[in-house]
Structure formats: structure tokens, C-alpha cells
Enzyme design. Structure first.
Site, PDB file in Angstrom:
ATOM      1  N   TYR A 141       0.858  -1.182   0.000  1.00  0.00           N
ATOM      2  CA  TYR A 141       0.000   0.000   0.000  1.00  0.00           C
ATOM      3  C   TYR A 141       0.891   1.227   0.000  1.00  0.00           C
ATOM      4  O   TYR A 141       1.866   1.288   0.758  1.00  0.00           O
ATOM      5  CB  TYR A 141      -0.897  -0.004   1.244  1.00  0.00           C
ATOM      6  CG  TYR A 141      -1.731   1.253   1.423  1.00  0.00           C
ATOM      7  CD1 TYR A 141      -1.491   2.136   2.490  1.00  0.00           C
ATOM      8  CD2 TYR A 141      -2.750   1.578   0.537  1.00  0.00           C
ATOM      9  CE1 TYR A 141      -2.253   3.285   2.658  1.00  0.00           C
ATOM     10  CE2 TYR A 141      -3.527   2.738   0.702  1.00  0.00           C
ATOM     11  CZ  TYR A 141      -3.267   3.583   1.768  1.00  0.00           C
ATOM     12  OH  TYR A 141      -4.017   4.722   1.924  1.00  0.00           O
ATOM     13  N   ASP A 236       9.293   2.662  -1.092  1.00  0.00           N
ATOM     14  CA  ASP A 236       8.344   3.384  -0.250  1.00  0.00           C
ATOM     15  C   ASP A 236       8.700   3.064   1.205  1.00  0.00           C
ATOM     16  O   ASP A 236       8.329   2.012   1.724  1.00  0.00           O
ATOM     17  CB  ASP A 236       6.916   2.945  -0.586  1.00  0.00           C
ATOM     18  CG  ASP A 236       5.908   3.585   0.343  1.00  0.00           C
ATOM     19  OD1 ASP A 236       4.695   3.457   0.084  1.00  0.00           O
ATOM     20  OD2 ASP A 236       6.317   4.214   1.337  1.00  0.00           O
ATOM     21  N   LYS A 264       5.414   9.882   8.082  1.00  0.00           N
ATOM     22  CA  LYS A 264       5.237   9.394   9.451  1.00  0.00           C
ATOM     23  C   LYS A 264       6.298   9.947  10.425  1.00  0.00           C
ATOM     24  O   LYS A 264       6.239  11.108  10.813  1.00  0.00           O
ATOM     25  CB  LYS A 264       5.196   7.859   9.436  1.00  0.00           C
ATOM     26  CG  LYS A 264       3.967   7.313   8.650  1.00  0.00           C
ATOM     27  CD  LYS A 264       3.881   5.825   8.696  1.00  0.00           C
ATOM     28  CE  LYS A 264       2.859   5.281   7.745  1.00  0.00           C
ATOM     29  NZ  LYS A 264       1.487   5.196   8.256  1.00  0.00           N
TER      30      LYS A 264
HETATM   31  P1  KE4 Z   1      -0.329   8.733   4.336  1.00  0.00           P
HETATM   32  O1  KE4 Z   1      -0.850   9.384   3.080  1.00  0.00           O
HETATM   33  O2  KE4 Z   1      -1.413   7.998   5.104  1.00  0.00           O
HETATM   34  O3  KE4 Z   1       0.503   9.690   5.213  1.00  0.00           O
HETATM   35  O4  KE4 Z   1       0.756   7.623   3.910  1.00  0.00           O
HETATM   36  C1  KE4 Z   1       0.352   6.643   2.992  1.00  0.00           C
HETATM   37  C2  KE4 Z   1       1.299   5.453   3.092  1.00  0.00           C
HETATM   38  C3  KE4 Z   1       2.290   5.305   2.133  1.00  0.00           C
HETATM   39  N1  KE4 Z   1       3.159   4.262   2.194  1.00  0.00           N
HETATM   40  C4  KE4 Z   1       3.095   3.353   3.192  1.00  0.00           C
HETATM   41  C5  KE4 Z   1       4.089   2.225   3.226  1.00  0.00           C
HETATM   42  C6  KE4 Z   1       2.097   3.459   4.199  1.00  0.00           C
HETATM   43  O5  KE4 Z   1       2.046   2.534   5.186  1.00  0.00           O
HETATM   44  C7  KE4 Z   1       1.185   4.527   4.158  1.00  0.00           C
HETATM   45  C8  KE4 Z   1       0.072   4.692   5.179  1.00  0.00           C
HETATM   46  N2  KE4 Z   1      -0.041   3.659   6.159  1.00  0.00           N
HETATM   47  C9  KE4 Z   1      -1.364   3.457   6.702  1.00  0.00           C
HETATM   48  C10 KE4 Z   1      -1.350   2.287   7.673  1.00  0.00           C
HETATM   49  N3  KE4 Z   1      -0.717   1.148   7.242  1.00  0.00           N
HETATM   50  C11 KE4 Z   1      -1.854   4.698   7.380  1.00  0.00           C
HETATM   51  C12 KE4 Z   1      -3.081   4.487   8.236  1.00  0.00           C
HETATM   52  C13 KE4 Z   1      -4.310   5.011   7.568  1.00  0.00           C
HETATM   53  O6  KE4 Z   1      -4.465   4.834   6.336  1.00  0.00           O
HETATM   54  O7  KE4 Z   1      -5.135   5.586   8.303  1.00  0.00           O
END
Ligand code: KE4
Length: 424
Positions: A141, A236, A264
Site C-alpha cells: 500500500y 516506499d 510518518k
Molecule cells: P499517508 O498518506 O497515510 O501519510 O501515507 C500513505 C502510506 C504510504 N506508504 C506506506 C508504506 C504506508 O504505510 C502509508 C500509510 N499507512 C497506513 C497504515 N498502514 C496509514 C493508516 C491510515 O491509512 O489511516
């Protein structure tokens, strides 16, 4: 106002009652609690219940919640205002911090989320190579990017289909989705599409379908194939960056991508994203080059202050061995409990990250992950929550430990989770 009442109100005003779907507990059942405050390793719900937190706001809180150094950095920055819309010194300090730590990064651009970081990386790779196709892996993801919310077509080599409503078939058509850890599929894809592949993007340690670790040599083979075909390799590391080591997975494995997406932890809990890599590629970004990318609050001084403090504390404390010891202790206790009960449980763990798969064999790709017994996970999730331990509300997430988790927290969590497993 209790969580139930708040959730009812929220559902009237916000789709599903949440500002991000995973928070709605749809995977595990029941309704989410609302948090009033968070300190160290614990969340306090609006009912006043204290929970040992293994979500850590999905990764950013590597120093636990309300970290004093981060708080004071934010309050110092706040005294000077919240946003200037001009370059500010903290952006330079943050860029220095990232460039010094992450092997692939010679130049970096700040943005406001991990999603922005990956979508910008994809556009940059396409602009730099002049090619259109993107390769991603089932189960990885990368945020809610149209081109990456794509599931595998019928055969590993067919172009992707949208994985969400609202994504035009044409957008998904340039995305190839391969099984992770399958070298033959990768080689086959490059022999078929090699010179039209702009980029391969992956989580080097996929952690959005539980936690999956790459086979020995897989990342090296991927690096070699992308180099041979002139495709951009994008790691990523939004989740793993600064989480597993200062330089992320690329520093641990010695496999250096061409671009890296971050997020993060580098925002210390405030909205942030970043992407960086070789100067030759980054120089294609506006205003220097033809690839447009922008953001009103990119490089926001408060987020920079929080992130700089978070990275500084990691450099000073180097907590990674201790975090790995805590993770390994918890994982060992869970494996022992499952073995004593004769239940198939895999607990992949690396550093401060671990996951629970109810399966008899190691889980090495998305297909195996979705075949695990999520019913058992949900039972463990709710038992743990009732006993003061908060795991991510989905079997397809990864647990995080912070430097604020003491041995007592880890022992208490291991005991509660082992009890939950023995009661299955
Ligand atoms: P954000 O757009 O949520 O800041 O990051 C997206 C993203 C990109 N790449 C990786 C490897 C990620 O894990 C994420 C976002 N992670 C999720 C949980 N696994 C965020 C939690 C959520 O979607 O509320």
C-alpha cells in the site's frame, strides 16, 4: 460524552464516522473508542481507560506520544508563527537530516503525506524516463494514489484493474501488479515490458498486509533488473524510514533505490511526507525541471520542528537494538503460547515491527496473507483491547513499539496476548 455517543455523532457528519477508513474497526468488528489524550506508550480513551498502544498513530510515534523534546520543539517554533509560505531555515535543517541519514537521498522535497510522497515519486519517475508503466506488488500500500490503488489483472502480466471506485480504467491500465517475492514473475515482466517501465515501487518490507519479509536476494535482483532496464527503483519507506534504522531498510540491506518516499516519523506526529533521491532525477522537479509538484504547507515550520526533534532524538539515542529486543521478546512469547495450544501462528518481527498471522506456514506474499485465519486475529484483538492492549484494528496491519514502551509494557502485552491465544 462517551465513545459510543461520539461515534454516533461522527457518523452523521463524517463518512463512516472516521477521517481514515481503518480507524472504523470494520475489519475487526465493533466500534472504535475515541481518544482523549496520549502520553508515552499509552492512549487514554474519553472514558478514561488507559491502553498500551501498539499502533503508535500508524508509525509516527516512535518516541511514544507527547514526547517532551518534540513538544518543546513545536512550542518554540509556534512562537514564531505557524506557516510562512516562504522558504524557512527549518526546511534546510530537515533536508540536511534526511540527506545525512538515507543512503539514496542526495536531494529531497517535503510534502504533506506519504500519499503525496509516492504519487510525486511516480510522476517524477515518469517525467525522468519518459515512460508510462509502473510496477507495484500485490499487498503493498502506497497511500490512496489513483495509479497505485490497482489490483492484479487476471494473469500476472495483465495490466491492472482499479481497486477503488472513481479510478478510470485508463489510469490503472499502465500499472502492472506482481506477486511479491516471486523472482520469475519479475523477470518475466521485465522481459515483456522492460523498456516501457518507468518505475518499480515497493515497500521493501511490505507492512500493509501484515508484515512480509523479502526472500534472500530478492531486493538485490530487483535492483539489478531495474538498473539493466533503466527503470527507476522507488522504495516506499514511509513506514520503515527511520523506524528500523536511521537509514531505513536500504541502510540495513545495502540495496540503494533511486528514489525514496518518506513520511510518518519525519513529521514527529504532524502532517508530513517527503521524497528524495539522486540529484539527476530530483533536478527534473519544478521549478528546476519539467515535472510539476507543489504544496501550500510543504515544509511547514511546525512539522519541520517536530520532525527535526524526532530525528535528532533517534540519532542521539540509537534505540534500534533495544526496540528489536522488545519486539523479539513479544514475538517469542506469542509463538510459545500458540505452540503450547497447537495453533498455527506466524509472528514476523523485525526491530519494532511485528504482526500476527494465524497460519501454519510462513506468510511470504499477499495471497498467503489473505488466506490466514482473520477470525482468530479478531478474537485476539478484542480480548487484548478488553485487557488494556491496543493492536491495529486489522489483521493486515503491523504493530509498532516505541522507545516509550518499557520492559513492563512489553511483558504486560506479551502476557495478555499469550492469554488471548491460549483461550482460542
Ligand atoms: P499517508 O498518506 O497515510 O501519510 O501515507 C500513505 C502510506 C504510504 N506508504 C506506506 C508504506 C504506508 O504505510 C502509508 C500509510 N499507512 C497506513 C497504515 N498502514 C496509514 C493508516 C491510515 O491509512 O489511516
Amino acid at each position: 460524552m462517551d465513545s459510543q455517543k461520539l461515534f454516533e455523532q461522527a457518523r452523521e457528519l463524517i463518512p463512516g464516522g472516521v477521517n481514515s477508513p481503518v480507524r472504523a474497526f470494520r475489519s475487526v468488528g465493533g466500534s472504535p473508542f475515541f481518544t482523549r489524550s496520549a502520553n508515552g506508550s499509552r492512549l487514554t480513551t474519553v472514558e478514561g481507560r488507559q491502553l498500551i498502544d501498539f499502533v503508535c498513530t500508524w508509525g509516527p510515534a516512535i518516541h511514544g506520544h507527547n514526547c517532551p523534546e518534540i513538544r518543546s520543539a513545536i512550542s518554540v517554533a509556534l512562537a514564531d508563527g505557524t506557516s510562512f509560505g516562504t522558504p524557512n531555515p527549518r526546511e534546510v535543517a530537515m533536508a540536511q537530516s534526511i540527506v545525512a541519514a538515507v543512503p539514496s537521498v542526495e536531494q529531497v522535497r517535503m510534502c504533506n503525506s506519504g500519499t503525496e510522497a509516492t504519487l510525486s515519486s511516480i510522476r517524477l519517475a515518469r517525467g525522468y524516463t519518459g515512460r508510462d508503466k509502473i510496477v507495484k506488488f500485490a499487498g503493498c500500500y502506497h497511500g490512496h494514489v489513483d495509479a497505485l490503488l490497482v489490483k492484479a489483472g487476471s494473469g500476472a502480466l495483465t495490466l491492472g484493474n482499479p481497486d477503488s471506485a472513481g479510478i478510470p480504467a485508463g489510469t490503472a491500465a499502465d500499472t502492472l501488479v506482481l506477486p511479491f517475492n516471486d523472482l520469475a514473475a519479475l523477470e518475466h515482466c521485465f522481459s515483456a515490458f522492460g523498456e516501457s517501465i518507468a518505475a518499480v515501487i515497493l515497500e521493501p518490507f511490505p507492512a500493509n498486509c501484515g508484515l512480509i519479509l523479502p526472500h534472500e536476494g530478492y531486493l538485490a535482483a530487483l535492483r539489478k533488473l531495474t538498473q539493466e532496464h533503466g527503470s527507476v527503483l522507488i522504495f516506499d519507506e514511509v513506514m520503515t524510514g527511520f523506524r528500523l534504522s536511521l537509514g531505513g531498510v536500504q541502510a540495513m540491506t545495502g540495496i540503494t533505490p533511486d528514489l525514496t518516499a518518506l513520511g510518518k516519523i519525519i513529521g514527529g506526529g504532524l502532517p508530513v511526507g517527503a521524497f528524495g533521491g539522486k540529484r539527476e532525477i530530483m533536478s527534473c522537479l519544478a521549478p528546476e525541471g519539467p515535472v510539476y509538484q507543489a504544496g501550500t504547507l510543504s515544509g511547514n515550520p511546525l512539522a519541520m520542528a517536530a520532525g527535526i526533534a524526532a530525528l535528532e532524538k533517534l540519532r542521539e539515542e540509537d534505540p534500534y537494538d533495544r526496540l528489536d529486543q522488545l519486539g523479539s521478546m513479544i514475538a517469542g512469547a506469542l509463538r510459545e503460547a500458540a505452540a503450547s495450544k497447537g495453533i498455527g501462528l506466524q509472528v514476523p518481527q523485525v526491530g519494532s515491527m511485528f504482526a500476527l498471522f494465524f497460519a501454519t506456514e510462513p506468510v511470504l506474499n499477499y495471497e498467503a496473507a489473505v488466506a490466514t485465519d482473520t477470525r482468530l486475529f479478531n478474537k485476539v484483538f478484542h480480548y487484548a483491547l478488553e485487557h488494556g492492549v491496543y493492536l491495529p484494528p486489522s489483521p493486515y496491519e503491523t504493530c509498532f513499539i516505541s522507545t516509550a514502551h518499557g520492559a513492563g509494557d512489553a511483558e504486560q502485552a506479551a502476557t495478555v496476548l499469550a492469554d488471548a491465544i491460549r483461550l482460542l
